[in-house]
Design a protein around this motif. Structure first.
Motif, PDB file in Angstrom:
ATOM      1  N   MET A 156       0.935  -1.238   0.181  1.00 18.66           N
ATOM      2  CA  MET A 156      -0.064   0.006  -0.111  1.00 18.66           C
ATOM      3  C   MET A 156       1.031   1.037  -0.073  1.00 18.66           C
ATOM      4  N   VAL A 157       0.555   2.151  -0.700  1.00 16.78           N
ATOM      5  CA  VAL A 157       1.270   3.368  -0.894  1.00 16.78           C
ATOM      6  C   VAL A 157       1.168   4.316   0.554  1.00 16.78           C
ATOM      7  N   PRO A 158       2.099   5.348   0.452  1.00 15.82           N
ATOM      8  CA  PRO A 158       2.068   6.005   1.914  1.00 15.82           C
ATOM      9  C   PRO A 158       0.717   6.953   1.804  1.00 15.82           C
ATOM     10  N   SER A 159       0.284   7.017   3.182  1.00 16.91           N
ATOM     11  CA  SER A 159      -0.974   7.898   3.211  1.00 16.91           C
ATOM     12  C   SER A 159      -0.758   9.517   3.147  1.00 16.91           C
ATOM     13  N   ILE A 160      -1.837  10.092   2.568  1.00 16.25           N
ATOM     14  CA  ILE A 160      -1.657  11.576   2.548  1.00 16.25           C
ATOM     15  C   ILE A 160      -2.714  11.684   3.566  1.00 16.25           C
ATOM     16  N   PRO A 161      -2.799  12.925   4.470  1.00 19.11           N
ATOM     17  CA  PRO A 161      -3.807  13.159   5.346  1.00 19.11           C
ATOM     18  C   PRO A 161      -5.034  13.610   4.420  1.00 19.11           C
ATOM     19  N   ALA A 162      -6.066  13.432   5.023  1.00 19.08           N
ATOM     20  CA  ALA A 162      -7.656  13.653   4.357  1.00 19.08           C
ATOM     21  C   ALA A 162      -7.693  15.195   4.434  1.00 19.08           C
ATOM     22  N   ARG A 163      -8.529  15.570   3.584  1.00 20.79           N
ATOM     23  CA  ARG A 163      -8.719  16.987   3.144  1.00 20.79           C
ATOM     24  C   ARG A 163      -9.569  17.498   4.414  1.00 20.79           C
ATOM     25  N   PRO A 164      -9.740  18.696   4.674  1.00 16.83           N
ATOM     26  CA  PRO A 164     -10.404  19.422   5.540  1.00 16.83           C
ATOM     27  C   PRO A 164     -11.952  19.231   5.668  1.00 16.83           C
ATOM     28  N   ASP A 165     -12.510  19.117   6.598  1.00 20.61           N
ATOM     29  CA  ASP A 165     -14.020  18.953   6.814  1.00 20.61           C
ATOM     30  C   ASP A 165     -14.695  19.943   6.076  1.00 20.61           C
ATOM     31  N   GLY A 166     -15.912  19.243   5.475  1.00 26.69           N
ATOM     32  CA  GLY A 166     -16.447  20.067   4.650  1.00 26.69           C
ATOM     33  C   GLY A 166     -16.174  20.224   3.202  1.00 26.69           C
ATOM     34  N   ASP A 167     -15.029  19.702   3.006  1.00 26.11           N
ATOM     35  CA  ASP A 167     -14.317  19.746   1.625  1.00 26.11           C
ATOM     36  C   ASP A 167     -14.374  18.500   1.117  1.00 26.11           C
ATOM     37  N   ARG A 168     -15.597  18.062   0.236  1.00 25.80           N
ATOM     38  CA  ARG A 168     -15.956  16.725   0.016  1.00 25.80           C
ATOM     39  C   ARG A 168     -15.596  16.612  -1.646  1.00 25.80           C
ATOM     40  N   ILE A 169     -15.514  15.192  -1.663  1.00 27.82           N
ATOM     41  CA  ILE A 169     -15.326  14.620  -2.874  1.00 27.82           C
ATOM     42  C   ILE A 169     -16.598  14.127  -3.393  1.00 27.82           C
ATOM     43  N   ALA A 170     -16.831  14.223  -4.763  1.00 28.21           N
ATOM     44  CA  ALA A 170     -17.869  13.500  -5.322  1.00 28.21           C
ATOM     45  C   ALA A 170     -17.538  12.184  -6.246  1.00 28.21           C
ATOM     46  N   VAL A 171     -18.251  11.364  -6.141  1.00 26.12           N
ATOM     47  CA  VAL A 171     -17.826   9.945  -7.329  1.00 26.12           C
ATOM     48  C   VAL A 171     -19.170   9.921  -7.919  1.00 26.12           C
ATOM     49  N   LEU A 172     -19.132  10.376  -9.468  1.00 26.06           N
ATOM     50  CA  LEU A 172     -20.237  10.092 -10.137  1.00 26.06           C
ATOM     51  C   LEU A 172     -20.320   8.733 -10.520  1.00 26.06           C
ATOM     52  N   ALA A 173     -21.494   8.290 -10.203  1.00 25.87           N
ATOM     53  CA  ALA A 173     -21.856   6.749 -10.643  1.00 25.87           C
ATOM     54  C   ALA A 173     -23.338   6.286 -10.424  1.00 25.87           C
ATOM     55  N   SER A 174     -23.877   5.720 -11.532  1.00 29.03           N
ATOM     56  CA  SER A 174     -25.161   5.682 -11.510  1.00 29.03           C
ATOM     57  C   SER A 174     -25.339   4.131 -11.282  1.00 29.03           C
ATOM     58  N   ARG A 175     -24.519   3.458 -11.472  1.00 34.00           N
ATOM     59  CA  ARG A 175     -24.542   2.005 -10.990  1.00 34.00           C
ATOM     60  C   ARG A 175     -23.002   1.499 -10.020  1.00 34.00           C
ATOM     61  N   ILE A 176     -23.410   1.060  -8.978  1.00 33.97           N
ATOM     62  CA  ILE A 176     -22.576   0.682  -7.886  1.00 33.97           C
ATOM     63  C   ILE A 176     -21.998  -0.666  -8.112  1.00 33.97           C
ATOM     64  N   GLY A 177     -20.794  -1.041  -8.467  1.00 38.57           N
ATOM     65  CA  GLY A 177     -20.466  -2.424  -8.553  1.00 38.57           C
ATOM     66  C   GLY A 177     -19.347  -2.616  -7.625  1.00 38.57           C
ATOM     67  N   ALA A 178     -18.801  -3.767  -7.798  1.00 37.40           N
ATOM     68  CA  ALA A 178     -17.748  -4.184  -6.890  1.00 37.40           C
ATOM     69  C   ALA A 178     -16.483  -3.175  -6.958  1.00 37.40           C
ATOM     70  N   LEU A 219     -13.458  18.552  -6.253  1.00 34.23           N
ATOM     71  CA  LEU A 219     -12.771  17.472  -6.992  1.00 34.23           C
ATOM     72  C   LEU A 219     -13.909  16.505  -7.035  1.00 34.23           C
ATOM     73  N   VAL A 220     -13.917  15.772  -8.444  1.00 36.89           N
ATOM     74  CA  VAL A 220     -14.865  14.696  -8.642  1.00 36.89           C
ATOM     75  C   VAL A 220     -14.203  13.503  -9.306  1.00 36.89           C
ATOM     76  N   LEU A 221     -14.605  12.392  -8.837  1.00 37.08           N
ATOM     77  CA  LEU A 221     -14.030  11.122  -9.596  1.00 37.08           C
ATOM     78  C   LEU A 221     -15.081  10.640 -10.366  1.00 37.08           C
ATOM     79  N   ASN A 222     -15.012  10.635 -11.656  1.00 37.48           N
ATOM     80  CA  ASN A 222     -15.886  10.232 -12.570  1.00 37.48           C
ATOM     81  C   ASN A 222     -15.775   8.804 -12.965  1.00 37.48           C
ATOM     82  N   ARG A 223     -16.997   8.053 -12.440  1.00 39.70           N
ATOM     83  CA  ARG A 223     -16.902   6.483 -12.513  1.00 39.70           C
ATOM     84  C   ARG A 223     -18.379   6.314 -13.338  1.00 39.70           C
ATOM     85  N   GLU A 224     -19.056   7.504 -14.248  1.00 39.14           N
ATOM     86  CA  GLU A 224     -20.448   7.195 -14.581  1.00 39.14           C
ATOM     87  C   GLU A 224     -20.196   5.899 -15.954  1.00 39.14           C
ATOM     88  N   ILE A 225     -21.051   5.059 -15.895  1.00 36.27           N
ATOM     89  CA  ILE A 225     -20.913   4.142 -16.922  1.00 36.27           C
ATOM     90  C   ILE A 225     -21.314   4.556 -18.375  1.00 36.27           C
TER      91      ILE A 225
END
Length: 293
Positions: free
Chosen positions: A1-23, A60-66
């Motif tokens: 596993m790669v070294p950890s980077i501290p999480a972002r400040p509270d209230g600063d959220r990431i979005a994951v775009l996904a209409s289908r939740i797979g494994a 910041l958004v991670l685009n996982r939309e199928i």
């Protein structure tokens, strides 16, 4: 596993775009939770954007939309609103269109199979005569090896393109055709994250299509310098931060780049490599690094 980077400040959220939740999406959610990163899963089927809107809750958004069309348009709407999207709208557009991918790979000087685009079904038949048989016809947009047809000769091609000519819409009449590479019963899938090769696997099948979605099996592949360079250059050519690169070996052992996937599926990849790589953790690490730049 790669070294950890501290999480972002509270209230600063990431979005994951996904209409289908797979494994794979579940693995990503678990990796975000492990890092203490607040995130929202955004179902694009229920998301709308107002023209000129800038007050979105994510940076910041991670685009996982199928869905390819929703994935690209969501990425463009978010980018216009000042949100950083991974992969970018441009990368999503290029990777989601096989012809645009081929042109990007060729422009970068990468080896690809002989490929042509017929602007009508009749022109596609002429292109196939120039390429020679056997050959393939592929949908411009699509994944998992679906609707890819092996054409042994001109008669088979005429039957396929007679059907194509009856489809509605000018886009459906475009013919993306490609030589059929005489290859072993396998191809190679690599996964790239942030310019780093995470590993490679062979996809082995009983038939000429080796996609895992069609029953192909994965087994480890030791990345060579050539595999690493082709994969790195291919991801860069299409502008993808996160990519699955498909390579194929011809009968002489020469490697060619087939395509680049912007929404890489990695469960089969990890199953072949065991505990050697955690793709979800690498993706989350890359997102956090990108945010801190």
């Amino acid at each position: 596993m790669v070294p950890s980077i501290p999480a972002r400040p509270d209230g600063d959220r990431i979005a994951v775009l996904a209409s289908r939740i797979g494994a794979d999406e579940k693995r990503l959610f678990e990796a975000l939770d492990r890092r203490g990163v607040a995130f929202d899963q955004v179902d694009t089927r229920r998301r709308w954007f107002a023209a000129g809107q800038r007050d979105l809750p994510w940076r910041l958004v991670l685009n996982r939309e199928i869905g390819q069309v929703r994935a690209e348009y969501a990425a463009r709407c978010l980018t216009w609103a000042g949100v950083d999207v991974v992969n970018s709208a441009d990368a999503t557009a290029v990777c989601g269109d096989k012809w645009r991918t081929t042109m990007a790979l060729q422009a970068a000087g990468l080896p690809v199979p002989r490929t042509a685009l017929g602007l009508t079904p009749e022109a596609a038949l002429d292109a196939l005569d120039a390429i020679g048989y056997p050959a393939l016809v592929k949908p411009l947009v699509g994944s998992w090896g679906r609707l890819v047809v092996r054409l042994p000769d001109r008669a088979a091609a005429e039957g396929v393109f007679e059907y194509v000519a009856a489809l509605s819409g000018p886009r459906a009449h475009l013919g993306y055709v490609q030589e059929l590479i005489d290859k072993p019963d396998r191809d190679i899938r690599t996964v790239m994250v942030g310019g780093e090769l995470l590993g490679a696997v062979y996809r082995v099948g009983e038939v000429w299509r080796t996609n895992v979605a069609l029953g192909g099996r994965t087994r480890p592949c030791e990345p060579t310098p050539e595999i690493t360079k082709l994969s790195t250059d291919a991801a860069a050519a299409v502008g993808a931060d996160i990519a699955g690169v498909d390579l194929i070996e011809d009968s002489d052992g020469r490697l060619l780049v087939l395509e680049v996937n912007h929404r890489v599926e990695f469960s089969g990849f990890e199953a072949a490599l065991g505990d050697r790589v955690d793709v979800a953790d690498h993706i989350v690490e890359h997102l956090l690094e990108r945010e801190r730049r």
